[in-house]
Structure formats: structure tokens, C-alpha cells
Design a protein around this motif. Structure first.
Motif, PDB file in Angstrom:
ATOM      1  N   TYR A  28      47.302  -1.192  49.487  1.00  0.00           N
ATOM      2  CA  TYR A  28      47.376  -2.106  48.345  1.00  0.00           C
ATOM      3  C   TYR A  28      45.979  -2.581  47.963  1.00  0.00           C
ATOM      4  O   TYR A  28      45.596  -2.619  46.783  1.00  0.00           O
ATOM      5  N   ALA A  31      44.100   0.076  46.108  1.00  0.00           N
ATOM      6  CA  ALA A  31      44.538   0.191  44.720  1.00  0.00           C
ATOM      7  C   ALA A  31      43.948  -0.942  43.870  1.00  0.00           C
ATOM      8  O   ALA A  31      43.376  -0.692  42.796  1.00  0.00           O
ATOM      9  N   THR A  32      44.055  -2.191  44.357  1.00  0.00           N
ATOM     10  CA  THR A  32      43.562  -3.310  43.547  1.00  0.00           C
ATOM     11  C   THR A  32      42.046  -3.250  43.388  1.00  0.00           C
ATOM     12  O   THR A  32      41.512  -3.537  42.316  1.00  0.00           O
ATOM     13  N   GLU A  35      41.152  -0.686  40.704  1.00  0.00           N
ATOM     14  CA  GLU A  35      41.435  -1.251  39.382  1.00  0.00           C
ATOM     15  C   GLU A  35      40.414  -2.314  39.014  1.00  0.00           C
ATOM     16  O   GLU A  35      39.800  -2.283  37.945  1.00  0.00           O
TER      17      GLU A  35
ATOM     18  N   PHE B  26      55.408  -2.408  51.741  1.00  0.00           N
ATOM     19  CA  PHE B  26      54.362  -3.432  51.840  1.00  0.00           C
ATOM     20  C   PHE B  26      53.622  -3.547  50.515  1.00  0.00           C
ATOM     21  O   PHE B  26      53.394  -4.628  49.977  1.00  0.00           O
ATOM     22  N   HIS B  27      53.294  -2.391  49.956  1.00  0.00           N
ATOM     23  CA  HIS B  27      52.579  -2.351  48.689  1.00  0.00           C
ATOM     24  C   HIS B  27      53.432  -2.982  47.580  1.00  0.00           C
ATOM     25  O   HIS B  27      52.962  -3.839  46.821  1.00  0.00           O
ATOM     26  N   ARG B  31      52.543  -6.418  45.463  1.00  0.00           N
ATOM     27  CA  ARG B  31      52.368  -6.412  44.003  1.00  0.00           C
ATOM     28  C   ARG B  31      53.319  -7.401  43.327  1.00  0.00           C
ATOM     29  O   ARG B  31      52.927  -8.117  42.416  1.00  0.00           O
TER      30      ARG B  31
END
Lengths: 109, 891
Positions: A28, A31-32, A35, B26-27, B31
Motif C-alpha cells: 500500500y 502504491a501511495t 502516486e 490489507f491494501h 485505502r
């Protein structure tokens, strides 16, 4: 669609670079960061990051372990390996050569 | 991640998938939290994440394929599914597996025998350069001989010294031995005399002590040394190294053990391992320089860079030279020039000894290959059954296949899945077959063995065996897996999903070739099987010319060496004592048992047109013809005074009398021959003619001369008893022991057991081939039945319509049977052609049975058609019983 295409082929390079600079990260976070740092220009179809991560792991360029996050959940955290750093170096050189060549054509064509 | 972790992941997919899910979740959760923090409602956030994230299932599958070996994964899934399917149809599956494993087991068992007896090279240095010598004898009983005498061997060895190293290895003989710890009992050990350089030429090393050297073989009688085999060393002495240097008694001589041969070497004859080797020079001293004593095989190692033909031509020249010199002494002056020329020009064969010369192989090679072929055919029949079974099931599963195709499974995957199922069944059958074969092969060897001639075959699992079993599994899988697999992959979703009926005729025609194959192979197996069974039946009903029941044989062995005259007197005393035992009808002694080995002698018949004739010579005591119930035709039988040294009486059999004294009386005629060294005059008078008795059941009686048993020290006592022979056996043994100390009974058998033993090969072959013919027949019938019942079930509706429209029952039956009747006929015709072609390989093993005899053809054909009719009856009956109303509602 367009934004995704822009990433085509370069996602492994970005992931490796990010992990080399910013240390162990979970998916995660990767990814952030991509971006955020590209001002949302490079937005991945978020899920496709994971098969890419697993391919890198399979190639031995990154390694993964399970770690507890601040919220207490288990997250899979990735870290670059020595082989990954060598790969990053050669990928970077190649990328730069390609963009330089494309830039040259755009300028002089 | 390494190959191994990917390999391991295949087998823990559950955990792998849980971890992948957890990572993705989890992702998604992170989000959603971010979006709700920014002010979205929870539902809106979830929808937005789902849109942005992509299909988690697809992503998981993609990652999964990265983390394991996809091909192995699909295979494992197929194995699981296949095992489930096979379990679901457990009865059908086990029937298929059992029939296949029986046939495979037979193949494997026969192959392990073939491997041990025929294929495996001798465990010596460069076995491919080893040879042994043989030559034709021009007699029908033994077309080729490989025993040589000392002077001939010496000439050959010296002549070919530069091209081939010849050495001698004697025939193996069981001899009584007594070791330091044996006590009173003598043990039978298998001995072999070898020339001093034999071990060196073979390349055999000692495991302890030393092996023979050329120095152990210089002077006749002067080298009392012995080498024991590794197996004997372990079996008898527990592998004690201290036995080297010990002395032991063999017959009446002392020998010192000087070494143990290396483990892998057990002599040059597969199946007959030697226990003790002795130097050539220690053989019977009279054998040396004596052309009349043939007692060993000549083997040789052809030198490097020498062609076999070159070695052969040198040896041939020496052989011919010796024979030319010998011809004058060998034949009388009246011998025909053709026979002498043939004798001189006899070819000398240089045979490969890479796998060791073996009479056992000569006897059993062909039967073993025939058994393998029969078992292989049964494998094909059983395989065809399984193929049809799978085909029927594939048709039943067409829905499943069509569904899988329509949701995107590749046809390749369907083929793979069907093949995996077949491989599972074949693998299971092979595993059972291997177990069965491992038990069956030693059992067959056990049937070949007897106390006086033990057979030990090394039935180990080696690469040849593993390759054979592997190839067999692959072949069976391919055989019955490919057709159903292709059939499954051709499923068409459109039609299959719409109806469950459909193209019936097409499906049955897929099975038809298998029915034809089964019928054809079934007929071949039946034909060969019934030939062998018929042949055995004829052979066992042969009248040997003497009564085999109620005769006990007491095999004797001298305990101490005494004067030959003394020995004979003792023997006669023993016979007299036994005659007095209640229950004993007649007693006599003969040097050779009927059906045993017998000597062939050259005789001269003065006053006839024949100069020299060959005849079997049988020394017997008075009372022999009575004991064996051999009828006396003319003249008189032997009486006590014929045992005197000056008696000239002999008795001949009917064949000799008829063939050589045609027309005239045989009684009173003279026969010239030297039957023993002590017989100086060599002139005998025929006093009686008896009926023919065979020494070999397979051959008509040979011309035979019975002479009085005079100075033979051992013989076999023949006792005709009334009542239970078994009960008398121990009593007789006791009586012999009470009467004399100079010889002892080694074993007691019945004459009928001896007969059985001589028919062993034919019996084994008839038993095994008959058994497999039966299995083949049952399997073929079951296959036919299966296909027919399947056809009836599939056509129930059509039959119902026909019957509703007024078709007669016979018409319905004909429709059902017509499909397979033609196939059966074609199969039978092909099978018959194949069987007749193959019968030539069996012909040499047959006794008074010809492949084209009425019964040879009628028996298998009749049985096959009867079985086919039986297999068709039930489905036909079912077809007739179809109720049109039920059938039409069936859909």
C-alpha cells in the motif's frame, strides 16, 4: 487507461528505486508513494502492483516478510536485496538511455 | 524464490492463497480507511476501491502462478480430481486395476526371469569377449554338444594360444562334502573343476584368501586346494574369514580352502551357482590324456584386436586335425566313408559366452518369451477393457467436459486430465503388478528346483527391470488413455449441453476397434494356450512302457570305498532283505532310472547289414522287468546267474529287435560291445526281448540293450509296493540301514514324481498359459458384454420407438447384436491369422499336436464363440424387455 499505459514496463524500476531509497515498505505504501511523488500522474491499477511485487520477489530482487503495523495488523513488507540493487542500477542506465533517445527524436524530428 | 519453494508451494496452496488474500485485503482496508477519512461514506469508499483495485480473484491467481509451478499445480489438481473420480466408481476401477495388474504382474514376473536367465551379462571383466566351444553331434536327442576331453582341449589351447586364451570349466556336479563342523552328516555341494587360469581369464578376484593360479593345475592329483563361492561362504560359514586354510573332505579326498571368490561371481551358468571350485588337475586321474572322457566345457577369452572369425578358423583347423587323427580309432574298419567324412569335417562353433552358457536357458528361453507374449496380449485385452470403460464414462461425463470447455478450459487441459486419470489407474495396476510379480517369479523358480539340482536365479531389480516396468506403465496409459482423452476433448458444448442423448451410433463405433482387438488377442491367447494344454495332456497320457505307479526309488550313495565285488554282494543282500518286507511286491536295482539319464553305446551286430548301431545301455538286476512291469515278449529275463562274470546274457527291447533283426528271431543273436572296462570279451548273446520302455517321454523308445548290473557300485533301488508307498518309505530306509554300512539312502522318491519332474517344463507352460488364456477369455467376454449393454442402454429410446411401432423381438435383438457381430467376426479372423502365424514359435514345444489339427482350431474358436454368445445374451435379453412406455418417458 492512458495513465496506466504510461507505467507499462517501468513499474518494476519504480518499485526497486522506491525500496532502495525509502527502505522496507508494504504494498500500500509503495502504491501511495508512487502516486504522491508523481503528483498522481502515474496511478497504477492498484491491484496489479501485487503480481509485479511477487514477480520481483520471485526474481530474487526484493524479499518480503510479515511485519506488524502501527494499527496492529499483519502487513507484508518488502525490502530490496543486493541483487535488486544491481538490477536497479542497470535498469536505470537503460531507462535513461531510452528516454534520452526519445527526447532527442522529439526535439529534432 | 527457488524452484524448491515453488515446488513446495504446489502442495500448500491453501496457505499460499490465504497469505495472498491477506496481503490484498490489507491494501483494500487501508485505502478504504484513507477515503473515509477524507469524508466519503463507507459504502462509497468501498465501491471506489473496488473500481480502482481490479479483480482480486484474478490478481490472486496471477500471483499464485508466480509463486508456484503452474504446470505441476494443474497436474496435482488433476490427480486429486482423478483419484476422486476413480474412488467414486470404485467397483469399476478395482475390476480394471485387478485385471490389469494380474496381466502386468505376469509380464513383470516373466521378465524378471528373462532378465536373470537370458539378458544379464556375466559379472566378469569384458564378458562380450568370452566364448565357449560347441559342435554338432548329428543325433536328434542332443543336436549340439559342448563337453570336451582333456587331450582335445590341450591341442586346441596350444594351437590358438596367440589368439584366444582357452580354459576349462567342468560340468557342475553335486558331491558329498564333510566339513570340520558337519558332524556325521554329509552335505551336498555343487562342485566344479576349473583350469588354474580360469579365474584369471574371467577376471574374478578373491573376496578372501586367493583364487587359483596356473600353479594350482600342474600335476594330476597333486593340488588339493579349493575356492568357495561367496554365497556358499556366507550361507555355510557365516562369512567367517578364518575358513581360509581349513581342510574338508570331498567324497573321499581332503581339500584345503585357499580362498573365497568375489561376491558377484557365482560361476558361469545362470541359475546354477557353484559352491566349490576345484583345480582341473584334481579330476578323475583316468580322464587325463583320455579321449573317451568328456567332462568339461571349453571357454575362452578372445584377445584384444583379434576377430572372432580369426580365432574360430584357427581352432577349427586344430579341431579337424585331431578328428582326422582320431577317426581311425574311433570307427571300426567297416564304417561308411560318409560318416567318417562328416566326423572329420564337423564344424566347431565359437559361441558367445557373454551371458554364460546355460542348458537351463536353452530349455526355458522359448517358454519364457512365449509367456511374456501371452501376458502382454492379456495386458492389451485388459487395457482395451479399461479403455472402453473410460470411453463409456467419458460419454457419461460429456456434460462436465462441455461445461468446462464453455467456461474457458483449454482442450489440452481436458486431455491432460483424462490422461492423468488413466495414468493413476495404470500406476495403481503397475504397483499391484510389481508386487504380484515379485511373489510369482520366485514361486516359478521354486517349481524348477529340486534337491539334486537346486536352481537359484538372482531376481534382483536392476535398471533393465525398472525400464521394463516403466515402459509397461507408459504403454498401458497410452493404450487406454489416449482414445478417451481425445474423445473428451472433442466434446462440443452446444450439442452436449442441450441434450443428453444424441449421436449414439458414433459413440459405439469408437468402442468397436477395442472390441475387435480384444476378440483378436483373446483368440491368439486361447489358441496358444490350448495348444500347450493339449500338448501337455497328450504328453501326460503317453504310455512310457512301464508302470509308474506304486514304485519307490531309493537313491544310494557309497559310504566307504570297498572292493567292487564286495559292493555288489552287499547290494544284492540289501535287495533280498527288502524283498522280505511286507507290502513289497518286487525289488530290483538299475544304474539309471527310467526317464533319467542313460548312456548311449555303439554296438556291432555281426551277421546283419548294419555295421555299427547306437543303442541305449541300461544295467539292471534280475527282477527289473517285473518291478517296472515291462512285459517280456520272447525268451527269458535275467536270472541270478547272469550276474556272474562269465555270463554273456543280454536283453534287448522290441525296437532294437524289430529294426535290426527284421524278420528273423533276435534270440540267440550276438552283439559286440564293450559296456564296461572290466568286460574283456565284449561278446554278448541276446536271451530275451522285452516291450519298449521310453527313457524320454517325448521320443519313441530308442533301441535299448539291458545288461546285468554287474560291477556298478551305486544304482537306484526300484521297489514295487502294494498299498501306500509313502508309509513304506521310512521302513525301507530303516531296512537298508540295518542291512549294510557300506552305502546309505540319500533320498526316496516315487516313480510318478520322477515322471512329473520330467514333464515340468510342459506342465508349467500349460498351467501358466492356460491360466492366462482363461483370463484373456473372461476379459474379452466382459469387454464384449460391457459394450453391448452400453449400446442397449444408449438406444433404449430408439428400441422403445421401434417396439412401439411394432418391431418384432427378434428384429430388436438383431439390431443390437448386428453392431458387434461383424466386429467380433473381423476380430476373430484377424486373431486366427495372427495365431496361425505365431504358432510356428510354439511348434517346437508341442508334443503330437499340430496347429492345424481339428482340435487345435476347434477348441479355441468354439470357446471364444461360446463366450461371445454368453456375453451377448444378457444385453439382448434386456433389449427385448424394454418397455416402450418407460423408454419413451426416459428422457
Amino acid at each position: 487507461m492512458a495513465r496506466q499505459d504510461a507505467l507499462q514496463g517501468s513499474l518494476p524500476l519504480l518499485v526497486l528505486k522506491l525500496l532502495a531509497r525509502r527502505g522496507p515498505l508494504h504494498g500500500y505504501a509503495v502504491a501511495t508513494r508512487i502516486e504522491g511523488m508523481s503528483d498522481d500522474t502515474l496511478r497504477v491499477e492498484e491491484g496489479s502492483l501485487y503480481p509485479a511485487l511477487h514477480r520481483l520477489e520471485e526474481a530474487g530482487w526484493i524479499k518480503a516478510r510479515w511485519a506488524k503495523t502501527e494499527t496492529g495488523r499483519r502487513a507484508r513488507v518488502y525490502e530490496i536485496t543486493a541483487a535488486g540493487r544491481r538490477q536497479l542500477e542497470s535498469e536505470e542506465v537503460r531507462w535513461k538511455a531510452i528516454t534520452a533517445a526519445i527526447g532527442k527524436i522529439l526535439k529534432h524530428a | 524464490m527457488s524452484f524448491w519453494s515453488r515446488f513446495a508451494n504446489v502442495f500448500r496452496t491453501g496457505r499460499l492463497e490465504r497469505e495472498l488474500d491477506e496481503e490484498l485485503q490489507f491494501h483494500i482496508d487501508a485505502r478504504i480507511r484513507e477515503l473515509t477519512a477524507a469524508g466519503m461514506t463507507r459504502e462509497a469508499a468501498a465501491a471506489e476501491v473496488a473500481r480502482r483495485f481490479g479483480n482480486p480473484l484474478r490478481l490472486r491467481e496471477e500471483s499464485r502462478d508466480v509463486k508456484l509451478l503452474p504446470w505441476l499445480d494443474s497436474l496435482v489438481r488433476d490427480v486429486r480430481l482423478g483419484a476422486r473420480m476413480l474412488r467414486k466408481h470404485s467397483v469399476v476401477t478395482s475390476a480394471a486395476v485387478v485385471s490389469l495388474s494380474l496381466a502386468l504382474g505376469a509380464c513383470v514376473a516373466a521378465f524378471s526371469l528373462v532378465d536373470a536367465l537370458i539378458l544379464r551379462p556375466l559379472p566378469v571383466r569384458q564378458p562380450e569377449r568370452l566364448v565357449y566351444l560347441a559342435f554338432p553331434t548329428y543325433t536328434p536327442e542332443r543336436p549340439e554338444a559342448d563337453t570336451f576331453n582333456d587331450p582335445l582341449f590341450v591341442s586346441l589351447r596350444d594351437a590358438a594360444r596367440r589368439r584366444v586364451d582357452l580354459f576349462a570349466m567342468s560340468t557342475q556336479v553335486m558331491r558329498p562334502a564333510r566339513f570340520a563342523d558337519s558332524g556325521d552328516e554329509k552335505e551336498q555341494v555343487r562342485t566344479q573343476f576349473v583350469s588354474g587360469d580360469a579365474f584369471d581369464r574371467l577376471g574374478v578376484m578373491p573376496a578372501a584368501g586367493r583364487v587359483f593360479a596356473a600353479d594350482d593345475d600342474r600335476q594330476p592329483g597333486a593340488h588339493p586346494v579349493a575356492i568357495v563361492s561367496h554365497a556358499f561362504w556366507v550361507r555355510r560359514f557365516g562369512g567367517d574369514p578364518a575358513i581360509v586354510g581349513r581342510w574338508f573332505a570331498l567324497e573321499d579326498r581332503q581339500f584345503q580352502i585357499v580362498g573365497v571368490a568375489e561376491r558377484r561371481f557365482a560361476g558361469v551358468e545362470p541359475g546354477r551357482p557353484t559352491d566349490v571350485w576345484l583345480p582341473y588337475a584334481m579330476y578323475n586321474p583316468r580322464a587325463f590324456g583320455n579321449f573317451a572322457f568328456g567332462w568339461f566345457r571349453v571357454m575362452g577369452r578372445v584377445k584384444e584386436n583379434v576377430r572372432f572369425e580369426e580365432a574360430q578358423s584357427v581352432l577349427q583347423a586344430a579341431f579337424t586335425r585331431v578328428r582326422r587323427d582320431r577317426a581311425a580309432q574311433f570307427f571300426g574298419p567297416g564304417q561308411s566313408p560318409e560318416v567318417i567324412a562328416r566326423f572329420v569335417a564337423t564344424p566347431l562353433y565359437l559361441q558367445s559366452a557373454a551371458t554364460g552358457p546355460s542348458p537351463l536357458r536353452r530349455q526355458f528361453e522359448r517358454p519364457l518369451w512365449i509367456l511374456i507374449a501371452i501376458a502382454a496380449l492379456v495386458v492389451l485385452i485388459a487395457g482395451s477393457n479399461v479403455a472402453n470403460l473410460f470411453l463409456a464414462r467419458t460419454a457419461a461425463r460429456e456434460h462436465e467436459m462441455a461445461l468446462r470447455l464453455s467456461i474457458g478450459a483449454g482442450r489440452g487441459r481436458l486431455i491432460q486430465q483424462m490422461l492423468v486419470e488413466s495414468a493413476l489407474a495404470a500406476g495403481a495396476a503397475c504397483a499391484c503388478g510389481l508386487l504380484f510379480g515379485k511373489v510369482a517369479a520366485p514361486a516359478v523358480v521354486g517349481m524348477l528346483t529340486s534337491p539334486d539340482d537346486p536352481v537359484h536365479l538372482d531376481l534382483r531389480v536392476d535398471w533393465r527391470f525398472a525400464a521394463f516396468a516403466g515402459a509397461l506403465t507408459l504403454l498401458t496409459t497410452a493404450l487406454f488413455g489416449i482414445a478417451p482423452a481425445l474423445r473428451a476433448s472433442r466434446a462440443t458444448p452446444m450439442t452436449s449441453l442441450k441434450t443428453s442423448g444424441g449421436r449414439v451410433g458414433e459413440r459405439a463405433s469408437v468402442m468397436r476397434p477395442f472390441v475387435a482387438i480384444q476378440v483378436a488377442f483373446g483368440l491368439v491367447v486361447l489358441f496358444v494356450g490350448s495348444l500347450l494344454v493339449l500338448s501337455f495332456a497328450r504328453l501326460s497320457s503317453v504310455n512310457p512302457g512301464f508302470a509308474t505307479s506304486d514304485v519307490l526309488l531309493l537313491w544310494l550313495e557309497p559310504v566307504q570305498r570297498v572292493d567292487a565285488n564286495q559292493q555288489r554282494r552287499t547290494l544284492l543282500q540289501v535287495l533280498d532283505h527288502l524283498r522280505a518286507v511286507p507290502g513289497v511286491v518286487a525289488v530290483s536295482s538299475a544304474e539309471f532310472n527310467a526317464l533319467g539319464r542313460a548312456w548311449t553305446y555303439n554296438l556291432r551286430l555281426p551277421g546283419t547289414q548294419y555295421d555299427t548301431i547306437e543303442a541305449t545301455m541300461a544295467p539292471v538286476t534280475p527282477g527289473y522287468f517285473e518291478t517296472m512291469r515291462i512285459p517280456l515278449l520272447e525268451g527269458r529275463a535275467f536270472v541270478a546267474r547272469d550276474l556272474d562274470a562269465n555270463s554273456t546274457a543280454i536283453v534287448v527291447n522290441e525296437t532294437l529287435a524289430k529294426r535290426y533283426f527284421a524278420g528273423g528271431p533276435a534270440i540267440g543273436r550276438t552283439v559286440e560291445a564293450r559296456f564296461g572296462e572290466i568286460d574283456e570279451k565284449g561278446i554278448h548273446e541276446i536271451v530275451g526281448v522285452v516291450a519298449d520302455a521310453r527313457y524320454d517321454l517325448r521320443q519313441p523308445a530308442a533301441p535299448t540293450v539291458y545288461i546285468p548290473l554287474r560291477l556298478r557300485t551305486t544304482g537306484t533301488i526300484h521297489v514295487r509296493v502294494a498299498g501306500d508307498p509313502v508309509a513304506l518309505a521310512s521302513r525301507l530306509r530303516e531296512d537298508v540301514r540295518a542291512t549294510t554300512r557300506s552305502f546309505r539312502v540319500t533320498s526316496i522318491t516315487s516313480q510318478s514324481a520322477v515322471v512329473e519332474r520330467t514333464l515340468l517344463r510342459e506342465r508349467l507352460l500349460a498351467l501358466l498359459s492356460g491360466f492366462f488364456a482363461l483370463i484373456g477369455l473372461v476379459l474379452a467376454a466382459v469387454g464384449l458384454y460391457g459394450v453391448l449393454s452400453y449400446a442397449v442402454v444408449r438406444r433404449t429410446r430408439e428400441i422403445g420407438i421401434r417396439m412401439a411401432l411394432g418391431a418384432r423381438q427378434s428384429r430388436v435383438v438383431r439390431t443390437v447384436l448386428a453392431e458387434t457381430a461383424g466386429t467380433t467376426m473381423i476380430g476373430a479372423a484377424c486373431g486366427l491369422a495372427g495365431a496361425l502365424y505365431l504358432s510356428r514359435f510354439v511348434e517346437t514345444l508341442l508334443f503330437e499336436v499340430k496347429p492345424l489339427d481339428f482340435w487345435s482350431l476347434a477348441l479355441p474358436l468354439g470357446t471364444l464363440f461360446a463366450a461371445a454368445l454368453l456375453a451377448a445374451a444378457l444385453p439382448a435379453w434386456r433389449a427385448v424387455r424394454v418397455d416402450p412406455v418407460v423408454a419413451l418417458r426416459y428422457e
